[in-house]
Design an enzyme around this catalytic site. Sequence first.
Site, mmCIF file in Angstrom:
data_model
loop_
_atom_site.group_PDB
_atom_site.id
_atom_site.type_symbol
_atom_site.label_atom_id
_atom_site.label_comp_id
_atom_site.label_asym_id
_atom_site.label_seq_id
_atom_site.Cartn_x
_atom_site.Cartn_y
_atom_site.Cartn_z
ATOM 1 N N GLY A 1 0.700 -1.161 0.118
ATOM 2 C CA GLY A 1 0.211 0.004 0.176
ATOM 3 C C GLY A 1 0.848 1.062 0.042
ATOM 4 N N PHE A 2 2.187 1.197 0.518
ATOM 5 C CA PHE A 2 3.075 2.374 0.482
ATOM 6 C C PHE A 2 3.566 2.688 -0.754
ATOM 7 C CE2 PHE A 2 5.340 -1.492 1.510
ATOM 8 C CZ PHE A 2 6.184 -1.447 0.537
ATOM 9 N N VAL B 1 9.160 -1.523 -3.576
ATOM 10 C CA VAL B 1 10.737 -1.613 -3.018
ATOM 11 C C VAL B 1 11.541 -2.323 -3.984
ATOM 12 C CG1 VAL B 1 12.147 -2.426 -1.351
ATOM 13 C CG2 VAL B 1 9.955 -2.071 -0.724
ATOM 14 N N ASP C 1 2.729 -1.513 14.537
ATOM 15 C CA ASP C 1 2.279 -2.449 13.225
ATOM 16 C C ASP C 1 3.068 -3.585 13.152
ATOM 17 O OD1 ASP C 1 0.504 -2.925 11.344
ATOM 18 O OD2 ASP C 1 1.772 -1.704 9.687
#
Length: 752
Positions: free
Chosen positions: A532-533, A536, A646
């Site tokens: 979701g970020f 990578v 988290d």
Amino acid sequence: MIRSMNTSTKAFPILLRLSFLFTISIISEAIDTITTTQFITDNQTIVSSDGSFEMGFFSPGNSKNRYLGIWYNKIATQTAVWVANREIPITNRSGILKITNPGILVLLNETGNIIWSSNTSRTVQNPIAQLLESGNLLVKDANDDNPDNFLWQSFDYPCDTLLPGMKLGKNLVTGRDWYLSSWKSNNDPGRGVFTYWLDLRGYPQFWGSNGSVEWYRSGPWNGLRFSGNPSLKKNSIYKFNFVFNKQEVYYSYELLNSSIVSRFSINENGFVQRWTWVDGKGWVLYLSGPTDTCDTYALCGKYGSCNVGNSPVCGCLDKFVPSRPKEWAMGVSTNGCIRRTPLDCEKGDGFLKYSGIKLPDTQYSWFNESMTLKECQTACSHNCTCMAYTTLNISGEGSGCLLWFGDLIDIKEYTENGQDIYIRMASSESEGLAISNGGSKEKKGETIGISLAISMVTLSLIFGLLFYVWRKKQQQQQQQQLKREGRTRDIFKHGYNNESQTKDLELPLLDLATIMNATNDFSESNKLGAGGFGTVYKGMLEGQEIAVKRLSRNSKQGVDEFKNEVICIAKLQHRNLVKLLGCCIQGEEKMLIYEYMPNKSLDSFIFDPTRSTILDWPKRFHIINGIARGLLYLHQDSRLRIIHRDLKASNVLLDIDMNPKISDFGMARSFRGEETEANTSRVVGTYGYMSPEYAIDGHLSVKSDVFNFGVLVLEIVSGKRNRGFFHLGHNLNLLGHVKIKTGNAILISTLN
């Protein structure tokens, strides 16, 4: 479940079995009851008092095997509704059914072995087995006329058919599950791979499963029907009911006319169907589910909406866009959609109303039966992990509250009997809008009688502003350019700019060109993963392998989270924390540069059937121990006390030697001095890992991380995910399952 005996017993040897012929009478006429002095052989049956149902031995389809079952007696086609020995057939006509003095039914084969039996927790002096007019086989005391005071009943052990008066659901006191399981084929009533069962993870809903794979779902009960069954409504054949109290949760139905023969069943292909018998026509299909392609679970992914009238059937909800446009262009939509404008909970989000839909999967939901819709909205808006809300019960004026946590999955559009749902959106997307059928604006009646004076004032204001807007246009464009160039200074408001970052953060600030060169222009071949970020990438910088976390413009991790992650871990030094090597902030780009972890994340091992074999128990203990050391450092030994918020398997990375390193501090919260706890209105993290006091009340402490750690340990040991854990014996998650097993172990230990 019915207890099947697959081992031999010497309780009824052959000689004793033959002696029955001299001591016990064989049933020779149609009656509805057998006693301890009677038994049923293969050529004998018992019939309910009204003649509706018959019980005896039968061979299904073309099979030559014999089964003890119950079937309709008054219709031409033999249709079995219950089978006792469905897993262990009798290969000849030697079967015998009798009831023993304790009150247990036993089914014997030709060698006198018990191949099936009922069970009971108590005994009576004069037990009988009676076939009722409902089709229920009851074991009870012959001297007790109370219909609810029985030792055992077949209705508690459904096979593939739900008869009127049966329950489909769960007894919350005893833990008994009532669910349907398909036959293997028309010739074999053994348990097939398909089941239809009640899910109590979140607000109750029914699932159709193919083995352990959840295939389709009913949607939650809304007071009138299940959200995913719009055709379930009042009719002339039967009435239905859904009961939800502290003792039981179940669906049942009753026939409106005793002369009607109708049944609800699951077939060998997994379809649940309503059949009605019509003389001269046979069994006529009345309802069936799933009804179409859009009933396939999660077909359109998160925030995708399915409509069989469209081509392709999948689309994104209004204000959402495909998460992977190239895949959508090729007709692959399972990865779903994302918001066109990212949420910003701290600055304030709003809600959009979508109408005419099947409510999303309620596995990760919360409900309150007494709240109003307004109170429901308030509760959802105050919790950043709450993604949507709706009215729990739409019968009458509507009441109750249903909240969703996490992404919304399995949404379908309906032309009738759909429901409203309010979905969290960025405030700029949600002002004054109401959406229906997953895309079109809700039609509103034309406003009548608008004041002429208000219209004139409005027009005057518009013309007055035109000139002002025109003059500011060029200035705004210049300001946008300046904002992009000065993004580094805007993000780090506490003075962490290009001049002071080395001194204050001891963290290199790299330029975009360097990162692009290190990752081969963000080549697909260098891609390590996505979430979701953003994405990578693997790279090489000055001879060292690095991992570049490139935040997307629609990233769930916004500017504040990015800044928080940099500040939190820039100076943290521990062998079990991932090391942050630098960051890049240029234009719209925000990137974090970490040390490269060749074995990627922990979840890629423990949840993978093949790779999990690499992790023997010493390695798993080593990983658990390393995570604990890293967590202890954050809580006690670091300069600032840090609560991660988290901690989960995907946020634990493994180096070349399988040493664990905690990563992703975007949601972390720091404390100074002796502070150990706080209250927050912004609840963030991953649902299923969060402690109850934090998820519900926003109470945050080091214990919140400890709870996360406990869930993670269970996942490492079991190899099962807490979210999505499935067990036929109950509908709890992994935590609930462990609690049951632990409680049973303690009880057994106490008794011993």
